[in-house]
Design an enzyme around this catalytic site. Structure first.
Site, PDB file in Angstrom:
ATOM      1  N   ALA A 144      85.838  35.404   7.717  1.00 28.36           N
ATOM      2  CA  ALA A 144      86.967  35.533   8.640  1.00 28.36           C
ATOM      3  C   ALA A 144      86.721  34.763   9.928  1.00 28.36           C
ATOM      4  O   ALA A 144      87.615  34.077  10.440  1.00 28.36           O
ATOM      5  CB  ALA A 144      87.224  37.008   8.948  1.00 28.36           C
ATOM      6  N   GLY A 145      85.500  34.861  10.460  1.00 26.24           N
ATOM      7  CA  GLY A 145      85.178  34.136  11.681  1.00 26.24           C
ATOM      8  C   GLY A 145      85.208  32.636  11.488  1.00 26.24           C
ATOM      9  O   GLY A 145      85.591  31.888  12.398  1.00 26.24           O
ATOM     10  N   ASP A 146      84.814  32.180  10.301  1.00 22.25           N
ATOM     11  CA  ASP A 146      84.868  30.748  10.011  1.00 22.25           C
ATOM     12  C   ASP A 146      86.314  30.281   9.913  1.00 22.25           C
ATOM     13  O   ASP A 146      86.666  29.192  10.381  1.00 22.25           O
ATOM     14  CB  ASP A 146      84.124  30.448   8.697  1.00 22.25           C
ATOM     15  CG  ASP A 146      82.686  30.931   8.735  1.00 22.25           C
ATOM     16  OD1 ASP A 146      82.079  30.912   9.822  1.00 22.25           O
ATOM     17  OD2 ASP A 146      82.181  31.352   7.685  1.00 22.25           O
ATOM     18  N   GLY A 195      88.401  40.923  16.494  1.00 17.95           N
ATOM     19  CA  GLY A 195      88.643  41.618  15.240  1.00 17.95           C
ATOM     20  C   GLY A 195      90.123  41.838  15.004  1.00 17.95           C
ATOM     21  O   GLY A 195      90.958  40.989  15.344  1.00 17.95           O
ATOM     22  N   GLY A 231      78.153  29.325   3.231  1.00 14.69           N
ATOM     23  CA  GLY A 231      77.590  28.708   4.430  1.00 14.69           C
ATOM     24  C   GLY A 231      78.670  28.593   5.482  1.00 14.69           C
ATOM     25  O   GLY A 231      79.729  28.004   5.230  1.00 14.69           O
ATOM     26  N   ALA A 232      78.434  29.171   6.658  1.00 12.31           N
ATOM     27  CA  ALA A 232      79.450  29.167   7.702  1.00 12.31           C
ATOM     28  C   ALA A 232      79.897  27.759   8.067  1.00 12.31           C
ATOM     29  O   ALA A 232      81.097  27.495   8.249  1.00 12.31           O
ATOM     30  CB  ALA A 232      78.919  29.881   8.943  1.00 12.31           C
TER      31      ALA A 232
END
Length: 323
Positions: free
Chosen positions: A263-265, A234, A39-40
């Site tokens: 990665a974004g989290d 990125g 879960g983000a």
């Protein structure tokens, strides 16, 4: 009645039990899985808690073994789960993730329709003492789950703004959860207009705003009310723009990409923690790039998120050392 205690961050959304394949191959051929959290919103909550912040988590889980597993796992990570509600009528959401090879995005299948978290509603946030918090972190996932979670998202951001909290918003696009692209864009842009920090990826920003460059995407959100826009680029790094300044910070190289999920989290953990620590924007982006790069080097959605001593070593060396 005793005064409400102060805390650092509130996050909310859906925690899911994730079953990660133990071997490569299509999910229908895999016989063994390892259960983890997913879960983000919980990934960000865990990352901030590992860095020593007092984080409260608002959600629902089912009265089932996966709900019990999630509560135990999140509390073990240091999250305050006083606002995690046990729902006797709906099950905890699940997902199954294939083992990725060669740095590819792993195949994921969800079992979340009608989950306990999708039944979050306004009544669930009545007891949250937002006026004693420092920061609210939100993503575009809860408003995609149901009409009631969408209403909850708007309520929390509105209350946080009125209480003077700083607010970060990561659009975290999940197009398959929306009835239409137009509804997704309208809703998420309306939520972004209530945030101080908006953190889309470049492709997300292009879809949501219709602008092509990072500079122009940021301009849309600054014009709508944001104080800062941070755009993930990125491997190339990241870009920021405020009303006074803009700049880019180069990405952190890694030797091997194992799993890109999370990665974004991790990047969001870097931005939010850095701003709560009082760092300027270039330093915040540098931290975010480091944590995001560390996360792609491990299996799991949050296993690479560092603790405070590990982060300090990464910032000293400039390298995203895997855990």
């Amino acid at each position: 009645m005793p005064a409400a205690s102060a805390f650092d961050v509130l996050t909310f959304g859906e925690a899911m039990a994730m079953f990660v394949a133990d071997e490569a191959g299509p999910l229908d051929t895999v016989g063994r899985f390892h259960r983890r959290t997913a879960g983000a919103d919980t990934n960000v909550a865990i990352g901030l808690a590992r860095l020593g912040f007092d984080v409260r988590w608002l959600s629902r889980v089912g009265r089932d073994h996966n709900g019990t597993f999630l509560r135990r796992a999140l509390e073990a990570e240091g999250l305050d789960c006083r606002h995690l509600i046990e729902d006797p009528a709906h099950a905890t959401g699940l997902l199954f993730k294939a083992r990725a090879e060669g740095g590819a995005d792993p195949h994921v299948e969800y079992v979340r329709r009608g989950s306990a978290a999708s039944h979050l509603c306004l009544d669930d946030c009545r007891e949250v003492a937002l006026e004693t918090a420092r920061h609210l972190h939100a993503t575009g996932i809860p408003p995609a789950l149901s009409a009631t979670t969408r209403e909850l998202s708007f309520e929390l951001l509105t209350r946080a703004r009125a209480a003077g909290l700083s607010i970060s918003f990561d659009p975290n696009l999940r197009p398959s959860l929306w009835s239409s692209e137009a509804e997704m864009k309208q809703t998420l842009n309306a939520l972004a207009a209530k945030a101080d920090i908006v953190m889309p990826g470049l492709a997300e920003g292009r879809l949501l705003t219709g602008r092509d460059s990072a500079h122009d995407i940021a301009g849309v959100y600054l014009d709508s009310g944001a104080q800062a826009v941070v755009i993930k680029l990125g491997p190339e790094g990241s870009y920021f723009r405020t009303r006074e300044h803009e700049g880019s910070v180069a990405g952190t190289p890694v030797t091997q990409v194992v799993d890109t999920v999370g990665a974004g989290d991790g990047f969001a953990v870097g931005i939010v923690s850095a701003r709560l620590d009082g760092l300027d924007w270039p330093a915040a982006l540098h931290r975010a790039n480091l944590i995001g790069a560390r996360q792609v080097q491990v299996i799991g959605d949050m296993e690479g998120l560092p603790r405070r001593d590990e982060l300090a070593a990464m910032e000293r060396s400039g390298e995203a050392m895997p855990g």
